[in-house]
Design a protein around this motif. Structure first.
Motif, PDB file in Angstrom:
ATOM      1  N   ALA A 165       0.833  -1.211   0.000  1.00  0.00           N
ATOM      2  CA  ALA A 165       0.000   0.000   0.000  1.00  0.00           C
ATOM      3  C   ALA A 165       0.866   1.260   0.000  1.00  0.00           C
ATOM      4  N   GLU A 166       1.924   1.256   0.820  1.00  0.00           N
ATOM      5  CA  GLU A 166       2.800   2.431   0.889  1.00  0.00           C
ATOM      6  C   GLU A 166       3.505   2.685  -0.437  1.00  0.00           C
ATOM      7  N   VAL A 167       4.018   1.615  -1.008  1.00  0.00           N
ATOM      8  CA  VAL A 167       4.810   1.766  -2.230  1.00  0.00           C
ATOM      9  C   VAL A 167       3.934   2.170  -3.414  1.00  0.00           C
ATOM     10  N   SER A 168       2.738   1.597  -3.493  1.00  0.00           N
ATOM     11  CA  SER A 168       1.917   1.941  -4.659  1.00  0.00           C
ATOM     12  C   SER A 168       1.358   3.352  -4.559  1.00  0.00           C
ATOM     13  N   ALA A 169       1.362   3.932  -3.350  1.00  0.00           N
ATOM     14  CA  ALA A 169       0.881   5.306  -3.200  1.00  0.00           C
ATOM     15  C   ALA A 169       2.003   6.337  -3.357  1.00  0.00           C
ATOM     16  N   ASP A 170       3.249   5.861  -3.541  1.00  0.00           N
ATOM     17  CA  ASP A 170       4.401   6.764  -3.526  1.00  0.00           C
ATOM     18  C   ASP A 170       4.601   7.412  -4.902  1.00  0.00           C
ATOM     19  N   PRO A 171       4.492   8.725  -4.986  1.00  0.00           N
ATOM     20  CA  PRO A 171       4.607   9.387  -6.288  1.00  0.00           C
ATOM     21  C   PRO A 171       5.982   9.201  -6.941  1.00  0.00           C
ATOM     22  N   ARG A 172       7.063   9.047  -6.117  1.00  0.00           N
ATOM     23  CA  ARG A 172       8.405   8.848  -6.699  1.00  0.00           C
ATOM     24  C   ARG A 172       8.470   7.525  -7.454  1.00  0.00           C
ATOM     25  N   VAL A 173       7.748   6.537  -6.913  1.00  0.00           N
ATOM     26  CA  VAL A 173       7.739   5.224  -7.543  1.00  0.00           C
ATOM     27  C   VAL A 173       7.010   5.303  -8.878  1.00  0.00           C
ATOM     28  N   ARG A 174       5.891   5.987  -8.866  1.00  0.00           N
ATOM     29  CA  ARG A 174       5.125   6.125 -10.104  1.00  0.00           C
ATOM     30  C   ARG A 174       5.958   6.800 -11.185  1.00  0.00           C
ATOM     31  N   SER A 175       6.636   7.873 -10.816  1.00  0.00           N
ATOM     32  CA  SER A 175       7.366   8.603 -11.856  1.00  0.00           C
ATOM     33  C   SER A 175       8.560   7.778 -12.351  1.00  0.00           C
ATOM     34  N   ALA A 176       9.204   6.990 -11.480  1.00  0.00           N
ATOM     35  CA  ALA A 176      10.325   6.164 -11.926  1.00  0.00           C
ATOM     36  C   ALA A 176       9.844   5.119 -12.928  1.00  0.00           C
ATOM     37  N   PHE A 177       8.660   4.562 -12.666  1.00  0.00           N
ATOM     38  CA  PHE A 177       8.163   3.507 -13.548  1.00  0.00           C
ATOM     39  C   PHE A 177       7.625   4.045 -14.847  1.00  0.00           C
ATOM     40  N   LEU A 178       7.081   5.260 -14.778  1.00  0.00           N
ATOM     41  CA  LEU A 178       6.539   5.836 -16.009  1.00  0.00           C
ATOM     42  C   LEU A 178       7.614   6.582 -16.779  1.00  0.00           C
ATOM     43  N   GLY A 179       8.812   6.676 -16.193  1.00  0.00           N
ATOM     44  CA  GLY A 179       9.915   7.351 -16.878  1.00  0.00           C
ATOM     45  C   GLY A 179       9.735   8.856 -16.918  1.00  0.00           C
ATOM     46  N   GLU A 180       8.879   9.368 -16.025  1.00  0.00           N
ATOM     47  CA  GLU A 180       8.667  10.820 -16.011  1.00  0.00           C
ATOM     48  C   GLU A 180       9.743  11.492 -15.159  1.00  0.00           C
ATOM     49  N   GLU A 181       9.947  12.761 -15.403  1.00  0.00           N
ATOM     50  CA  GLU A 181      10.810  13.534 -14.535  1.00  0.00           C
ATOM     51  C   GLU A 181      10.055  13.808 -13.239  1.00  0.00           C
ATOM     52  N   GLY A 182      10.714  13.551 -12.109  1.00  0.00           N
ATOM     53  CA  GLY A 182      10.081  13.849 -10.826  1.00  0.00           C
ATOM     54  C   GLY A 182      10.048  15.344 -10.592  1.00  0.00           C
ATOM     55  N   PRO A 183       9.354  15.780  -9.547  1.00  0.00           N
ATOM     56  CA  PRO A 183       9.231  17.208  -9.293  1.00  0.00           C
ATOM     57  C   PRO A 183      10.535  17.860  -8.826  1.00  0.00           C
ATOM     58  N   GLY A 184      11.512  17.080  -8.362  1.00  0.00           N
ATOM     59  CA  GLY A 184      12.707  17.787  -7.918  1.00  0.00           C
ATOM     60  C   GLY A 184      13.879  16.900  -7.671  1.00  0.00           C
TER      61      GLY A 184
END
Ligand SMILES: Nc1ncnc2c1ncn2[C@@H]1O[C@H](COP(=O)(O)OP(=O)(O)OP(=O)(O)O)[C@@H](O)[C@H]1O
Ligand SMILES: [Mg+2]
Length: 252
Positions: A233-252
């Motif tokens: 639950a913690e990991v799937s809610a983590d925005p850093r994880v989402r951006s790493a998997f989607l290959g997006e640039e994180g906010p900072g």
């Protein structure tokens, strides 16, 4: 009889690539832990380091209370650490039982003499048959490996890792290439090992649904480091994880 694993400050470079760059990891005895992350994140290298296949450039590894840094894979296998590989390492021309028997003999530091009747290896044979039953391959013991269905090959990979009755089992992509319906029985094997024998399991997997349904905790790797760690639950809610998997640039 699960064994815990601890890694502190692990580093491994390949040329200019920091495959594993400062990883700390602590897996409790009996836990089912998944390591996830994009291709090239360092998951298999981490397995190589903690299972003695590759020595770390820096850092320390502990299996249970014992420091095992620099121990070769064979010695570790005899100390209760079993592992499977991302690419299967079976003998295609041998049958299923012979493959597991070979692994049991290697694990016990004995050589297999192909001219010696298999019946002479009664103790090792019994262990091999036990392991085959645990992974649901008992009825295929006499099949040649090259004739196995792919899902059964993946079961055999696990059986080989189980040869030495490990307290700590590392499985590198045990579900790779399997259709959704074929993943469930393999995940069932993992859960049964943890539940019935207390085996600690550390596995990597790209199919996130399988990971969320099976792992008690998840370690997320990215570019050689640990990006996040926690419950599903913690990991799937983590925005850093989402951006790493989607290959997006994180906010900072
Ligand atoms: N033996 C090696 N020689 C050179 N480079 C390597 C070696 N093993 C791994 N690497 C490099 O280290 C990095 C991490 O690779 P690794 O195989 O550990 O990633 P992974 O997370 O297991 O990826 P995948 O999900 O594709 O299996 C990659 O850049 C890879 O090319
Ligand atoms: Mg890998």
């Amino acid at each position: 009889m699960g064994i815990g694993l601890k890694a502190v400050g692990l580093h491994k470079h390949y040329g200019g690539v920091a495959a594993v760059a400062g990883v700390d990891l602590a897996v409790d005895p009996g836990e089912i832990r998944a390591v996830i992350g994009p291709n090239g994140a360092g998951k298999s290298t981490l397995f190589d380091l903690v299972s003695g296949w590759v020595p770390p450039d820096r850092g320390r590894v502990f299996l249970g209370e014992r420091e095992i840094t620099g121990w070769p894979a064979r010695r570790l296998a005899r100390t209760g650490l079993g592992r499977s590989f991302q690419r299967s390492n079976t003998f295609a021309g041998l049958d299923v039982l012979e493959n597991v028997l070979t692994a049991v003999l290697v694990q016990r530091g004995r050589a297999w003499n192909p001219w010696r009747p298999l019946g002479r290896y009664s103790d090792e044979r019994e262990r091999a048959l036990t392991v085959l039953a645990e992974v649901g391959l008992a009825d295929k013991a006499g099949r040649l490996v090259r004739e196995l269905a792919y899902g059964d090959q993946k079961r055999l990979d696990i059986a080989i890792a189980l040869a030495g009755q490990p307290g700590m089992l590392l499985l590198d992509e045990p579900l790779a290439g399997l259709a959704a319906a074929e993943r469930q029985p393999i995940l069932g094997i993992v859960r049964r090992l943890a539940r019935d024998q207390g085996t600690t399991v550390l596995f990597t997997e790209h199919d996130i649904d399988s990971v969320l349904a099976t792992a008690e905790r998840i370690t997320v790797m990215h570019q050689g480091g640990v990006l996040a760690e926690g419950t599903p639950a913690e990991v799937s809610a983590d925005p850093r994880v989402r951006s790493a998997f989607l290959g997006e640039e994180g906010p900072g």
